[in-house]
Scaffold this motif. Structure first.
Motif, PDB file in Angstrom:
ATOM      1  N   ILE A  79       0.808  -1.207   0.000  1.00 37.38           N
ATOM      2  CA  ILE A  79       0.000   0.000   0.000  1.00 37.38           C
ATOM      3  C   ILE A  79       0.849   1.269   0.000  1.00 37.38           C
ATOM      4  N   ASP A  80       2.149   1.132   0.229  1.00 38.29           N
ATOM      5  CA  ASP A  80       3.021   2.286   0.216  1.00 38.29           C
ATOM      6  C   ASP A  80       3.322   2.721  -1.210  1.00 38.29           C
ATOM      7  N   THR A  81       3.629   3.995  -1.368  1.00 42.64           N
ATOM      8  CA  THR A  81       3.859   4.534  -2.707  1.00 42.64           C
ATOM      9  C   THR A  81       5.309   4.909  -2.960  1.00 42.64           C
ATOM     10  N   ILE A  82       6.133   4.924  -1.911  1.00 44.54           N
ATOM     11  CA  ILE A  82       7.549   5.252  -2.062  1.00 44.54           C
ATOM     12  C   ILE A  82       8.358   4.119  -1.430  1.00 44.54           C
ATOM     13  N   LYS A  83       9.235   3.521  -2.183  1.00 45.67           N
ATOM     14  CA  LYS A  83       9.996   2.383  -1.678  1.00 45.67           C
ATOM     15  C   LYS A  83      11.030   2.821  -0.638  1.00 45.67           C
ATOM     16  N   TYR A  84      11.184   1.998   0.374  1.00 48.78           N
ATOM     17  CA  TYR A  84      12.193   2.253   1.399  1.00 48.78           C
ATOM     18  C   TYR A  84      12.633   0.924   1.993  1.00 48.78           C
ATOM     19  N   GLU A  85      13.718   0.973   2.715  1.00 48.98           N
ATOM     20  CA  GLU A  85      14.269  -0.223   3.351  1.00 48.98           C
ATOM     21  C   GLU A  85      14.774   0.151   4.734  1.00 48.98           C
ATOM     22  N   TYR A  86      14.472  -0.689   5.717  1.00 48.92           N
ATOM     23  CA  TYR A  86      14.975  -0.443   7.063  1.00 48.92           C
ATOM     24  C   TYR A  86      16.405  -0.970   7.202  1.00 48.92           C
ATOM     25  N   ARG A  87      17.199  -0.214   7.940  1.00 48.34           N
ATOM     26  CA  ARG A  87      18.540  -0.673   8.296  1.00 48.34           C
ATOM     27  C   ARG A  87      18.694  -0.608   9.809  1.00 48.34           C
ATOM     28  N   THR A  88      19.385  -1.565  10.362  1.00 48.06           N
ATOM     29  CA  THR A  88      19.649  -1.597  11.799  1.00 48.06           C
ATOM     30  C   THR A  88      21.148  -1.692  12.026  1.00 48.06           C
ATOM     31  N   ALA A  89      21.659  -0.819  12.866  1.00 46.43           N
ATOM     32  CA  ALA A  89      23.080  -0.825  13.202  1.00 46.43           C
ATOM     33  C   ALA A  89      23.217  -0.957  14.716  1.00 46.43           C
ATOM     34  N   LYS A  90      24.227  -1.736  15.149  1.00 47.86           N
ATOM     35  CA  LYS A  90      24.448  -1.951  16.575  1.00 47.86           C
ATOM     36  C   LYS A  90      25.929  -1.779  16.901  1.00 47.86           C
ATOM     37  N   PHE A 133      15.160   5.651   2.040  1.00 45.67           N
ATOM     38  CA  PHE A 133      14.227   5.793   0.929  1.00 45.67           C
ATOM     39  C   PHE A 133      14.954   5.731  -0.401  1.00 45.67           C
ATOM     40  N   ASP A 134      14.247   5.295  -1.412  1.00 47.02           N
ATOM     41  CA  ASP A 134      14.801   5.156  -2.754  1.00 47.02           C
ATOM     42  C   ASP A 134      15.000   6.543  -3.365  1.00 47.02           C
ATOM     43  N   LYS A 135      16.256   7.002  -3.460  1.00 46.36           N
ATOM     44  CA  LYS A 135      16.532   8.340  -3.986  1.00 46.36           C
ATOM     45  C   LYS A 135      16.194   8.457  -5.464  1.00 46.36           C
ATOM     46  N   LYS A 136      16.209   7.327  -6.180  1.00 42.36           N
ATOM     47  CA  LYS A 136      15.854   7.373  -7.596  1.00 42.36           C
ATOM     48  C   LYS A 136      14.377   7.699  -7.785  1.00 42.36           C
ATOM     49  N   GLN A 137      13.574   7.285  -6.811  1.00 42.86           N
ATOM     50  CA  GLN A 137      12.142   7.552  -6.874  1.00 42.86           C
ATOM     51  C   GLN A 137      11.806   8.975  -6.474  1.00 42.86           C
ATOM     52  N   ASN A 138      12.457   9.461  -5.420  1.00 41.26           N
ATOM     53  CA  ASN A 138      12.132  10.780  -4.890  1.00 41.26           C
ATOM     54  C   ASN A 138      13.341  11.324  -4.143  1.00 41.26           C
ATOM     55  N   ALA A 139      14.244  11.980  -4.886  1.00 41.17           N
ATOM     56  CA  ALA A 139      15.489  12.458  -4.295  1.00 41.17           C
ATOM     57  C   ALA A 139      15.245  13.557  -3.272  1.00 41.17           C
ATOM     58  N   VAL A 140      14.286  14.427  -3.540  1.00 46.16           N
ATOM     59  CA  VAL A 140      14.011  15.545  -2.632  1.00 46.16           C
ATOM     60  C   VAL A 140      13.538  15.035  -1.275  1.00 46.16           C
ATOM     61  N   LEU A 141      12.592  14.109  -1.292  1.00 43.68           N
ATOM     62  CA  LEU A 141      12.073  13.544  -0.046  1.00 43.68           C
ATOM     63  C   LEU A 141      13.155  12.757   0.683  1.00 43.68           C
ATOM     64  N   ALA A 142      13.884  11.926  -0.053  1.00 40.37           N
ATOM     65  CA  ALA A 142      14.931  11.113   0.566  1.00 40.37           C
ATOM     66  C   ALA A 142      15.982  11.989   1.236  1.00 40.37           C
ATOM     67  N   ASP A 143      16.403  13.051   0.559  1.00 37.52           N
ATOM     68  CA  ASP A 143      17.415  13.944   1.127  1.00 37.52           C
ATOM     69  C   ASP A 143      16.891  14.642   2.378  1.00 37.52           C
ATOM     70  N   SER A 144      15.626  15.045   2.337  1.00 36.52           N
ATOM     71  CA  SER A 144      15.039  15.741   3.480  1.00 36.52           C
ATOM     72  C   SER A 144      14.954  14.827   4.704  1.00 36.52           C
ATOM     73  N   ILE A 145      14.479  13.599   4.490  1.00 31.52           N
ATOM     74  CA  ILE A 145      14.359  12.672   5.623  1.00 31.52           C
ATOM     75  C   ILE A 145      15.734  12.252   6.123  1.00 31.52           C
ATOM     76  N   ASN A 146      16.669  12.037   5.210  1.00 31.02           N
ATOM     77  CA  ASN A 146      18.021  11.668   5.629  1.00 31.02           C
ATOM     78  C   ASN A 146      18.640  12.754   6.504  1.00 31.02           C
ATOM     79  N   THR A 147      18.413  14.022   6.142  1.00 32.21           N
ATOM     80  CA  THR A 147      18.938  15.132   6.941  1.00 32.21           C
ATOM     81  C   THR A 147      18.271  15.166   8.307  1.00 32.21           C
TER      82      THR A 147
END
Length: 265
Positions: free
Chosen positions: A32-43, A67-81
């Motif tokens: 149901i999601d419209t923007i692909k993403y993947e969870y990462r876990t670091a310990k 988030f997939d930067k190829k799909q939405n670079a603006v959103l991915a950059d904003s959330i990454n920041t």
């Protein structure tokens, strides 16, 4: 003394104590999601030949979405920041942030003794709770223990415009001039959820407010169920009350929220 986790200072590890890091991939977005993403876990966990009980080692973990930067670079950059400055403490990577916590914990406790000086930990997670063509909503949970009677938890919500990548405020999602109406609806919903009957007030129910004077929260999320409002630990209630959160159905918000932010009918 509380630990300031992400001090921008340089230091070295104690001799014969080292740390290790592991990173694991996570699940991708569901159907149901419209923007692909993947969870990462670091310990990151302290290593010590002297400490035999692993629960007493200093540790840190962070789970976050990529988030997939190829799909939405603006959103991915904003959330990454956003993740970098809220969860990584300004560091470029989760690994740097976690190593800083463990190293700083060791530095602060190297001349101290006793159980309160052991087992310090920091845990962070960013979870996608809605992901639509108009908005992405995130939940950030944090917990740290740095000695004392109990740990320090936190839970907050943040929304981003999917098209512009902009972090949203309630002023952005509400129609112009309707915030006072939204505030009244929000108070009524909270009283309903807590079973507070008129003429009783929020203050009389034990919340840290004057009568029914409750400002709109900075922490909110647009979900498929409605507008989720959240007040963090200590914000309007005691530590024992935890996070005060409730959801206002969209049926109560028509004409109050802009149409693009009504995620379901």
């Amino acid at each position: 003394m509380r630990l300031f986790i992400f001090l921008a200072t340089s230091y070295t590890l104690l001799l014969n104590i080292a740390s290790c890091t592991s990173v694991n991939g996570g699940s991708t977005a569901n159907s149901i999601d419209t923007i692909k993403y993947e969870y990462r876990t670091a310990k990151f966990v302290q290593e010590s030949d002297r400490i035999k009980d692993s629960s007493l080692l200093f540790r840190s973990s962070i789970t976050f979405p990529l988030f997939d930067k190829k799909q939405n670079a603006v959103l991915a950059d904003s959330i990454n920041t956003f993740i970098r400055y809220t969860t990584f403490g300004g560091y470029q990577t989760a690994e740097e942030a976690m190593k800083t916590f463990v190293d700083e914990s060791i530095r602060q406790t190297k001349d101290e003794e006793g159980l309160p000086m052991l087992g310090w930990e920091s845990m962070d997670s960013i979870t996608v709770i809605s992901n639509t063509p108009s908005v992405v909503s995130l939940r950030r949970k944090h917990y740290s223990f740095t000695g004392g009677a109990h740990g320090n938890p936190s839970e907050t919500y943040t929304c981003f415009s999917a098209s512009r990548g902009k972090r949203l405020r309630l002023e952005d999602v509400a129609e112009a001039g309707r915030l006072s109406e939204l505030e009244a609806i929000s108070i009524a919903q909270l009283k309903q959820d807590r079973g507070i009957k008129e003429p009783s007030t929020l203050e009389e129910s034990g919340l840290f407010v004057a009568k029914d004077e409750l400002p709109l929260p900075a922490s909110f999320a647009l979900t498929r169920q409605g507008l989720l409002m959240a007040y963090d630990y200590y914000e309007i209630a005691s530590y024992a009350d935890g996070v005060i959160s409730y959801t206002i159905p969209y049926s109560k918000l028509k004409g109050i929220l802009k149409p693009e932010f009504i995620l379901s009918e």
